[in-house]
Design an enzyme around this catalytic site. Sequence first.
Site, PDB file in Angstrom:
ATOM      1  N   ILE A  74       0.887  -1.161   0.000  1.00 44.75           N
ATOM      2  CA  ILE A  74       0.000   0.000   0.000  1.00 44.75           C
ATOM      3  C   ILE A  74       0.924   1.211   0.000  1.00 44.75           C
ATOM      4  O   ILE A  74       1.845   1.301   0.811  1.00 44.75           O
ATOM      5  CB  ILE A  74      -0.951   0.001   1.216  1.00 44.75           C
ATOM      6  CG1 ILE A  74      -1.833   1.266   1.217  1.00 44.75           C
ATOM      7  CG2 ILE A  74      -0.222  -0.166   2.535  1.00 44.75           C
ATOM      8  CD1 ILE A  74      -2.921   1.244   2.291  1.00 44.75           C
ATOM      9  N   SER A  75       0.716   2.119  -0.932  1.00 49.28           N
ATOM     10  CA  SER A  75       1.656   3.218  -1.152  1.00 49.28           C
ATOM     11  C   SER A  75       1.687   4.207   0.001  1.00 49.28           C
ATOM     12  O   SER A  75       0.726   4.355   0.758  1.00 49.28           O
ATOM     13  CB  SER A  75       1.299   3.970  -2.446  1.00 49.28           C
ATOM     14  OG  SER A  75       1.485   3.153  -3.570  1.00 49.28           O
ATOM     15  N   GLN A  76       2.791   4.889   0.117  1.00 51.42           N
ATOM     16  CA  GLN A  76       2.972   5.992   1.063  1.00 51.42           C
ATOM     17  C   GLN A  76       1.861   7.023   0.836  1.00 51.42           C
ATOM     18  O   GLN A  76       1.535   7.364  -0.296  1.00 51.42           O
ATOM     19  CB  GLN A  76       4.338   6.610   0.804  1.00 51.42           C
ATOM     20  CG  GLN A  76       4.680   7.840   1.584  1.00 51.42           C
ATOM     21  CD  GLN A  76       5.974   8.472   1.076  1.00 51.42           C
ATOM     22  OE1 GLN A  76       6.440   8.161  -0.031  1.00 51.42           O
ATOM     23  NE2 GLN A  76       6.553   9.344   1.858  1.00 51.42           N
TER      24      GLN A  76
END
Length: 220
Positions: free
Chosen positions: A60-62
């Site tokens: 899950i992206s920053q």
Amino acid sequence: MDFPSLRRQMVYRQLIARGIKDDDVLSAMSLVPREKFVSEELIKYAYADTPLPIDCAQTISQPFIVAYMAEKLELKPTDHVLEIGTGSGYNAAVLSEIVDEVYTVELIDALAEDAEQKYREIGYDNIFVKAGDGYEGWEECAPFDAIVLTAAPQKIPQVLFDQLAEGGRMIAPIGKKNQSLIIYKKEDGKIREQDLIAVRFVPMVDEQYLIDKEIIVKPH
């Protein structure tokens, strides 16, 4: 944990402080419960300034990157948006707070099913999930005003450019080890591109890769 408070802190400290200005993007980031999209053992890091691992060797992206990509797409409420790489489901949830409809494609069946279940539980009814190969896009729902890739191909497949509407925007991380985030715009039938920032995303793979790695997939 006080997740609403952590979410507000994330918006101010990670987004506004780094130059995110789009009110719609900031509002979306303040509304979506990121804690619902991370694993139970990592929930205390839900609003940390970092990407986090999820199932099937994905991430899950920053938060900043999610907001940055959404801002660069210059989204309008009426936009028809395609996401390639549903993953945890978080990015599409953010987009769905900005636009009327989001179509998201995920190659790994388990991730697609989990995301769809989360959307039902939270109450998102304007996100449509397809288990399939992102390299093929979603032809029957094209054209799209905006396309976002959340995994990195070495180059954009032509079919995605074909599914981009005139005046549409596409944003994607490109490359293998040294990746760049690039935004593409279709103007008068031609594609113009701009290199934005250096990034690091998981690679965009196809169904054969999953078969080789013995990750279970269903016939699509």
